[in-house]
Design a protein around this motif. Sequence first.
Motif, PDB file in Angstrom:
ATOM      1  N   ARG A  27       0.835  -1.210   0.000  1.00  0.00           N
ATOM      2  CA  ARG A  27       0.000   0.000   0.000  1.00  0.00           C
ATOM      3  C   ARG A  27       0.871   1.262   0.000  1.00  0.00           C
ATOM      4  N   LYS A  28       1.920   1.246   0.809  1.00  0.00           N
ATOM      5  CA  LYS A  28       2.818   2.403   0.881  1.00  0.00           C
ATOM      6  C   LYS A  28       3.545   2.615  -0.442  1.00  0.00           C
ATOM      7  N   LEU A  29       4.007   1.517  -1.054  1.00  0.00           N
ATOM      8  CA  LEU A  29       4.719   1.631  -2.327  1.00  0.00           C
ATOM      9  C   LEU A  29       3.789   2.092  -3.453  1.00  0.00           C
ATOM     10  N   ALA A  30       2.553   1.602  -3.450  1.00  0.00           N
ATOM     11  CA  ALA A  30       1.582   2.041  -4.464  1.00  0.00           C
ATOM     12  C   ALA A  30       1.317   3.535  -4.309  1.00  0.00           C
ATOM     13  N   ALA A  31       1.213   3.997  -3.074  1.00  0.00           N
ATOM     14  CA  ALA A  31       0.991   5.425  -2.833  1.00  0.00           C
ATOM     15  C   ALA A  31       2.182   6.254  -3.307  1.00  0.00           C
ATOM     16  N   ARG A  32       3.384   5.744  -3.107  1.00  0.00           N
ATOM     17  CA  ARG A  32       4.595   6.464  -3.544  1.00  0.00           C
ATOM     18  C   ARG A  32       4.614   6.611  -5.067  1.00  0.00           C
ATOM     19  N   VAL A  33       4.297   5.524  -5.766  1.00  0.00           N
ATOM     20  CA  VAL A  33       4.276   5.584  -7.233  1.00  0.00           C
ATOM     21  C   VAL A  33       3.131   6.489  -7.702  1.00  0.00           C
ATOM     22  N   ALA A  34       1.975   6.391  -7.064  1.00  0.00           N
ATOM     23  CA  ALA A  34       0.838   7.240  -7.431  1.00  0.00           C
ATOM     24  C   ALA A  34       1.184   8.720  -7.252  1.00  0.00           C
ATOM     25  N   ASP A  35       1.887   9.047  -6.179  1.00  0.00           N
ATOM     26  CA  ASP A  35       2.299  10.440  -5.950  1.00  0.00           C
ATOM     27  C   ASP A  35       3.221  10.931  -7.063  1.00  0.00           C
ATOM     28  N   TRP A  36       4.056  10.039  -7.592  1.00  0.00           N
ATOM     29  CA  TRP A  36       4.943  10.410  -8.697  1.00  0.00           C
ATOM     30  C   TRP A  36       4.164  10.511 -10.010  1.00  0.00           C
ATOM     31  N   LEU A  37       3.258   9.545 -10.241  1.00  0.00           N
ATOM     32  CA  LEU A  37       2.519   9.493 -11.504  1.00  0.00           C
ATOM     33  C   LEU A  37       1.507  10.626 -11.659  1.00  0.00           C
ATOM     34  N   ASN A  38       0.729  10.889 -10.625  1.00  0.00           N
ATOM     35  CA  ASN A  38      -0.417  11.796 -10.744  1.00  0.00           C
ATOM     36  C   ASN A  38      -0.102  13.134 -11.401  1.00  0.00           C
ATOM     37  N   PRO A  39       0.932  13.843 -11.005  1.00  0.00           N
ATOM     38  CA  PRO A  39       1.169  15.131 -11.671  1.00  0.00           C
ATOM     39  C   PRO A  39       1.664  14.992 -13.110  1.00  0.00           C
ATOM     40  N   ARG A  40       2.060  13.802 -13.512  1.00  0.00           N
ATOM     41  CA  ARG A  40       2.581  13.577 -14.857  1.00  0.00           C
ATOM     42  C   ARG A  40       1.542  13.008 -15.826  1.00  0.00           C
ATOM     43  N   LEU A  41       0.460  12.494 -15.291  1.00  0.00           N
ATOM     44  CA  LEU A  41      -0.554  11.866 -16.136  1.00  0.00           C
ATOM     45  C   LEU A  41      -1.430  12.914 -16.809  1.00  0.00           C
ATOM     46  N   PRO A  42      -1.700  12.727 -18.096  1.00  0.00           N
ATOM     47  CA  PRO A  42      -2.617  13.634 -18.792  1.00  0.00           C
ATOM     48  C   PRO A  42      -4.035  13.510 -18.225  1.00  0.00           C
ATOM     49  N   GLU A  43      -4.796  14.570 -18.340  1.00  0.00           N
ATOM     50  CA  GLU A  43      -6.179  14.567 -17.834  1.00  0.00           C
ATOM     51  C   GLU A  43      -7.046  13.529 -18.532  1.00  0.00           C
ATOM     52  N   ASP A  44      -6.766  13.270 -19.823  1.00  0.00           N
ATOM     53  CA  ASP A  44      -7.617  12.372 -20.599  1.00  0.00           C
ATOM     54  C   ASP A  44      -7.150  10.913 -20.567  1.00  0.00           C
ATOM     55  N   ILE A  45      -6.335  10.554 -19.591  1.00  0.00           N
ATOM     56  CA  ILE A  45      -5.813   9.184 -19.509  1.00  0.00           C
ATOM     57  C   ILE A  45      -6.951   8.194 -19.239  1.00  0.00           C
ATOM     58  N   ARG A  46      -6.894   7.067 -19.931  1.00  0.00           N
ATOM     59  CA  ARG A  46      -7.787   5.930 -19.642  1.00  0.00           C
ATOM     60  C   ARG A  46      -7.002   4.980 -18.760  1.00  0.00           C
ATOM     61  N   ILE A  47      -7.619   4.480 -17.712  1.00  0.00           N
ATOM     62  CA  ILE A  47      -6.943   3.573 -16.797  1.00  0.00           C
ATOM     63  C   ILE A  47      -7.669   2.234 -16.832  1.00  0.00           C
ATOM     64  N   LEU A  48      -6.947   1.190 -17.265  1.00  0.00           N
ATOM     65  CA  LEU A  48      -7.472  -0.169 -17.332  1.00  0.00           C
ATOM     66  C   LEU A  48      -6.817  -0.977 -16.227  1.00  0.00           C
ATOM     67  N   VAL A  49      -7.636  -1.658 -15.427  1.00  0.00           N
ATOM     68  CA  VAL A  49      -7.126  -2.347 -14.251  1.00  0.00           C
ATOM     69  C   VAL A  49      -7.618  -3.787 -14.228  1.00  0.00           C
ATOM     70  N   SER A  50      -6.711  -4.679 -13.891  1.00  0.00           N
ATOM     71  CA  SER A  50      -7.056  -6.085 -13.686  1.00  0.00           C
ATOM     72  C   SER A  50      -8.115  -6.185 -12.594  1.00  0.00           C
ATOM     73  N   PRO A  51      -9.006  -7.187 -12.692  1.00  0.00           N
ATOM     74  CA  PRO A  51     -10.005  -7.383 -11.639  1.00  0.00           C
ATOM     75  C   PRO A  51      -9.435  -7.973 -10.349  1.00  0.00           C
ATOM     76  N   ALA A  52      -8.154  -8.300 -10.310  1.00  0.00           N
ATOM     77  CA  ALA A  52      -7.545  -8.838  -9.086  1.00  0.00           C
ATOM     78  C   ALA A  52      -7.490  -7.749  -8.018  1.00  0.00           C
ATOM     79  N   ALA A  53      -7.787  -8.115  -6.773  1.00  0.00           N
ATOM     80  CA  ALA A  53      -7.840  -7.155  -5.664  1.00  0.00           C
ATOM     81  C   ALA A  53      -6.554  -6.345  -5.562  1.00  0.00           C
ATOM     82  N   ARG A  54      -5.404  -6.984  -5.710  1.00  0.00           N
ATOM     83  CA  ARG A  54      -4.121  -6.278  -5.559  1.00  0.00           C
ATOM     84  C   ARG A  54      -3.911  -5.210  -6.625  1.00  0.00           C
ATOM     85  N   ALA A  55      -4.400  -5.451  -7.840  1.00  0.00           N
ATOM     86  CA  ALA A  55      -4.302  -4.456  -8.909  1.00  0.00           C
ATOM     87  C   ALA A  55      -5.293  -3.316  -8.668  1.00  0.00           C
ATOM     88  N   LEU A  56      -6.504  -3.658  -8.244  1.00  0.00           N
ATOM     89  CA  LEU A  56      -7.500  -2.624  -7.946  1.00  0.00           C
ATOM     90  C   LEU A  56      -7.010  -1.710  -6.831  1.00  0.00           C
TER      91      LEU A  56
END
Length: 150
Positions: A27-56
């Motif tokens: 959870r901590k590592l996912a938050a760290r990557v999300a903090d890095w990604l969020n300001p770099r991601l375009p507003e119109d990004i499509r996000i596709l996620v596996s139905p597995a709990a860990r990916a969600l």
Amino acid sequence: MDLILWRHAEAEDGVPDLGRELTEKGRKLAARVADWLNPRLPEDIRILVSPAARALQTAQALGRDYTESPAVAPGARADEVLAAAGWPDGVHPVLVVGHQPTLGQVAMQLLAGQRGDLAVKKGAIWWFQGRERGGQLQVVLRAVATPDWL
């Protein structure tokens, strides 16, 4: 078109596989990557996620809307992931939150144009950009980052 591959963060062992959740460290590592990604991601990004709990749970760290997609579930084929993303002709950039070995196979196909595996560390992102030059598709690797580097 930009295509970002994000392997889910560290998860608990166990069965059923689709129900495995992130560890506290994951959870901590996912938050760290999300903090890095969020300001770099375009507003119109499509996000596709596996139905597995860990990916969600990994994707939820972004705090953005996403689409659960069986095309990126455990055991998916690289061509299924690329088709779901609309690579290389998609209108919008796409972030795929998925699993090994599939994401490594997608990376190998994009980088080398052949079948094979590349190791994608848990929680890592691989950011590709497809562009046309002289009538040919060029694939540019824009970034590779692991949670421990961010």
